[in-house]
Design an enzyme around this catalytic site. Structure first.
Site, PDB file in Angstrom:
ATOM      1  N   LYS A   1       0.760  -1.309  -0.079  1.00  0.00           N
ATOM      2  CA  LYS A   1      -0.142  -0.049  -0.014  1.00  0.00           C
ATOM      3  C   LYS A   1       0.780   1.215  -0.063  1.00  0.00           C
ATOM      4  CE  LYS A   1      -2.360   0.364   3.725  1.00  0.00           C
ATOM      5  NZ  LYS A   1      -2.872   1.280   4.765  1.00  0.00           N
TER       6      LYS A   1
ATOM      7  N   ARG B   1     -12.271   3.940   9.868  1.00  0.00           N
ATOM      8  CA  ARG B   1     -12.053   2.689  10.332  1.00  0.00           C
ATOM      9  C   ARG B   1     -13.419   2.106  10.938  1.00  0.00           C
ATOM     10  NH1 ARG B   1      -5.987   2.170  12.876  1.00  0.00           N
ATOM     11  NH2 ARG B   1      -5.164   1.788  10.753  1.00  0.00           N
TER      12      ARG B   1
ATOM     13  N   ARG C   1      11.844 -13.501   3.653  1.00  0.00           N
ATOM     14  CA  ARG C   1      12.686 -12.612   2.970  1.00  0.00           C
ATOM     15  C   ARG C   1      13.916 -12.096   3.990  1.00  0.00           C
ATOM     16  NH1 ARG C   1       8.050  -7.676   3.386  1.00  0.00           N
ATOM     17  NH2 ARG C   1       8.146  -7.418   5.555  1.00  0.00           N
TER      18      ARG C   1
ATOM     19  N   ARG D   1      14.212  -9.294   9.605  1.00  0.00           N
ATOM     20  CA  ARG D   1      13.292  -8.388  10.407  1.00  0.00           C
ATOM     21  C   ARG D   1      12.718  -9.424  11.613  1.00  0.00           C
ATOM     22  NH1 ARG D   1       9.578  -4.186   7.680  1.00  0.00           N
ATOM     23  NH2 ARG D   1       8.414  -4.480   9.265  1.00  0.00           N
TER      24      ARG D   1
ATOM     25  N   ARG E   1      -1.718  -9.649  11.685  1.00  0.00           N
ATOM     26  CA  ARG E   1      -1.981  -8.504  11.137  1.00  0.00           C
ATOM     27  C   ARG E   1      -3.039  -8.630  10.136  1.00  0.00           C
ATOM     28  NH1 ARG E   1       3.936  -7.438   9.192  1.00  0.00           N
ATOM     29  NH2 ARG E   1       4.860  -6.981  11.127  1.00  0.00           N
TER      30      ARG E   1
END
Ligand SMILES: [Zn+2]
Length: 218
Positions: A15, A90, A129, A163, A174
């Site tokens: 996004k 939201r 990743r 990460r 998430r």
């Protein structure tokens, strides 16, 4: 007539990248409520002090404050500059406020674009990743390993980093949060026929092109 849109998508859908393209190529403004709140609390204004007080208390910033921030921002924008709403609305109440704010400024919401992801594919993409610690080149355990194991193709570096939050549990949490956040507002915009969905798993240029085709039909 300014193009006002809402951009939706779970973390990892790209996004930010897509909003960045619209800002760079079409001069649109990205109104991210998270960024706006952080900026506001630094500002020496009544609203800034209210935001700081609420954030410091750990409470959620009220709809009134968020609406005031958005309206303040729109007031500084040229009438023909498009707005990308990110992280807002939201709730159904916020969606109603947004309509009122836009209407008062002679604007209207043209599109709601959702970057769709396949959850399992997203888990695969994110959990594999890693990047070169020296140059930042991106790699992937299953899809893009360095040509020589342990050595960066770009710079020859031998240190890599991952990460800590790139794990399956975090990704799935998430996604669940994202669904919970968008569930109240998607039906409102679907009823108006302004929701479009774009495959967020496609490569970046294909996603950009799909968004362009929706916003600027030939
Ligand atoms: Zn490197």
């Amino acid at each position: 007539m300014a193009l006002n849109i809402i951009l939706l998508g779970p973390p990892g859908a790209g996004k930010g990248t897509q909003a960045g393209c619209l800002v760079a190529e079409h001069g649109m403004a990205q109104l991210s409520t998270g960024d706006m709140l952080r900026e506001a609390r630094k500002a020496d204004s009544d609203l800034g002090r209210q935001v700081a007080a609420v954030m410091d208390s750990g409470a959620l910033v009220s709809d009134e404050i968020v609406s005031a921030l958005i309206d303040d921002r729109l007031a500084t924008m040229p009438a023909d500059q498009g707005a990308i709403f990110d992280g807002y609305p939201r709730t159904a109440a916020q969606a109603e406020s947004l309509d009122a704010i836009l209407d008062a400024r002679g604007r209207a919401l043209a599109h709601v674009i959702e970057l769709e992801v396949d959850e399992d594919a997203l888990v695969d993409r994110i959990t594999g990743r890693f990047t070169c610690a020296a140059c930042g080149e991106g790699y992937h355990d299953r899809h893009k390993l360095p040509a020589t194991a342990g050595t960066c193709d770009k710079c020859g570096g031998t240190e890599f980093k991952r990460r800590a939050d790139d794990n399956e549990e975090t990704v799935r949490t998430r996604m669940a949060e994202y669904r919970a956040k968008t569930a109240p507002i998607l039906p409102i915009y679907e009823a108006r026929g302004i929701v479009s969905r774009v495959d967020g798993m496609a490569d970046m240029d294909a996603v950009s092109n799909a968004i362009e085709a929706i916003l600027f039909p030939a």
